[in-house]
Design an enzyme around this catalytic site. Structure first.
Site, PDB file in Angstrom:
ATOM      1  N   LYS A  92       0.854  -1.189   0.000  1.00 52.26           N
ATOM      2  CA  LYS A  92       0.000   0.000   0.000  1.00 52.26           C
ATOM      3  C   LYS A  92       0.890   1.239   0.000  1.00 52.26           C
ATOM      4  CE  LYS A  92      -4.403  -0.118   2.425  1.00 52.26           C
ATOM      5  NZ  LYS A  92      -4.963  -0.015   3.784  1.00 52.26           N
TER       6      LYS A  92
HETATM    7  C1  E4P Z   1      -8.370   0.984   4.046  1.00 49.22           C
HETATM    8  O1  E4P Z   1      -7.600   0.244   3.427  1.00 49.22           O
HETATM    9  C2  E4P Z   1      -7.987   1.616   5.319  1.00 49.22           C
HETATM   10  O2  E4P Z   1      -7.284   0.691   6.105  1.00 49.22           O
HETATM   11  C3  E4P Z   1      -9.112   2.091   6.194  1.00 49.22           C
HETATM   12  O3  E4P Z   1     -10.365   1.714   5.672  1.00 49.22           O
HETATM   13  C4  E4P Z   1      -8.954   3.484   6.663  1.00 49.22           C
HETATM   14  O4  E4P Z   1     -10.114   3.991   7.186  1.00 49.22           O
HETATM   15  P1  E4P Z   1     -10.205   4.930   8.457  1.00 49.22           P
HETATM   16  O5  E4P Z   1      -8.809   5.181   8.975  1.00 49.22           O
HETATM   17  O6  E4P Z   1     -10.896   6.159   8.010  1.00 49.22           O
HETATM   18  O7  E4P Z   1     -11.040   4.143   9.436  1.00 49.22           O
END
Ligand code: E4P
Length: 234
Positions: A92
Site C-alpha cells: 500500500k
Molecule cells: C483501508 O484500506 C484503510 O485501512 C481504512 O479503511 C482506513 O479507514 P479509516 O482510517 O478512516 O477508518
C-alpha cells in the site's frame, strides 16, 4: 462485489477466515499500532500464518510507513523480502506526486500496489494511470469534509469502465453498514470492512423470529410424540 477484512487483529482475522467469506485483507500502520507491542514483521507473518492455515489465497495489503519516496521503495522491497513467501502480497502506497513515481517503479518491478488514501476523482485516476492494481477511496473520510463519497466512487467507476482499466476500486473507511450498500451501488469492486460490522451483516430480527418459530414448533411436536406411547408393530 468482494469483501476484504480491514484489520490487523489476529483473533478478528481468524474469526472471519473461519467463516470463509474474505476475499482479501487490508492493514495500515494505524490499524497495526492497535495490536500488542511487537515487531510488526512478526505480526504480519502471524497474519500470513492464519491465511495459510485456512488455505486462503487472497490479497494482503501491507502499507509503507514513511512519507519519503525513496524510503517507500526500500520498505516495499523489504516487505517483498520478508513476506514475499505469501504470493498474494501487495504494497500500500499513499497517493501523491512523489508517490506516483514509487507506484510506477514498483509496478515495473512487478510488485502489486494498492494506492491508498485517495479522497478525490483526480487522485484515483492518477493512481490507476500510474499502474496501481487497487485504488483505495476512503468513504468515511471523504464524507467528513462534506463531499459526496457516492458520486466520487460512481465517477471513478465509470471512468475505469470506459478505459477498460484493470485497476480495482477498494472502498475503505467504512463507518456504518449503510456505507457498504451505498458504495456497492456506486460501483466499488471491493469493500474493505472493519470486522465489527460482519456479524451485523448476517443478522436480521425476522431471521431470529423464523428460526425461533421453527425450533419451538419442532420441539412441541417432539414433546407430543414423547408423551404418546408408540404402537408396537405386529
Ligand atoms: C483501508 O484500506 C484503510 O485501512 C481504512 O479503511 C482506513 O479507514 P479509516 O482510517 O478512516 O477508518
Amino acid at each position: 462485489m468482494k469483501l476484504f477484512v480491514d484489520t490487523a487483529n489476529l483473533e478478528e482475522l481468524e474469526a472471519c477466515l473461519k467463516r470463509g467469506f474474505p476475499s482479501g485483507v487490508t492493514t495500515n500502520p494505524a490499524i497495526l499500532s492497535k495490536e500488542r507491542h511487537c515487531d510488526f514483521r512478526d505480526h504480519i507473518n502471524d497474519m500470513i500464518g492464519l491465511l495459510l492455515k485456512y488455505d486462503c489465497k487472497v490479497p494482503l495489503s501491507v502499507e509503507v510507513f514513511t512519507t519519503d519516496a525513496d524510503e517507500m521503495l526500500r520498505q516495499a522491497e523489504e516487505f517483498v523480502g520478508q513476506f514475499g513467501h505469501y504470493p498474494y502480497l501487495n504494497v500500500k502506497v499513499p497517493v501523491g506526486w512523489n508517490e506516483l513515481a514509487v507506484i510506477a517503479e514498483l509496478r515495473r518491478r512487478d510488485i502489486e500496489v494498492n494506492c491508498t488514501c485517495c479522497m478525490s476523482y483526480n487522485q484515483a485516476v492518477m493512481a490507476a494511470r500510474a499502474g496501481a492494481n487497487y485504488v483505495s477511496l476512503f468513504w468515511g473520510r471523504i464524507r467528513d469534509i462534506g463531499y459526496d463519497a457516492g458520486s466520487v466512487v460512481r465517477q471513478v467507476s465509470e471512468t475505469f469502465r470506459s478505459w477498460g482499466s484493470s485497476s480495482e476500486i477498494i472502498v475503505g473507511s467504512i463507518r456504518h453498514i449503510a456505507d457498504i450498500n451505498e458504495a456497492v451501488q456506486a460501483g466499488a469492486h471491493i469493500l474493505t470492512v472493519p470486522p465489527k460490522f460482519f456479524p451485523q451483516m448476517c443478522a436480521h430480527p425476522k431471521t431470529d423470529e423464523a428460526v425461533h418459530q421453527f425450533v419451538t414448533e419442532f420441539q412441541k411436536w417432539q414433546d407430543q410424540v414423547a408423551s404418546v406411547p408408540l404402537k408396537k408393530s405386529a
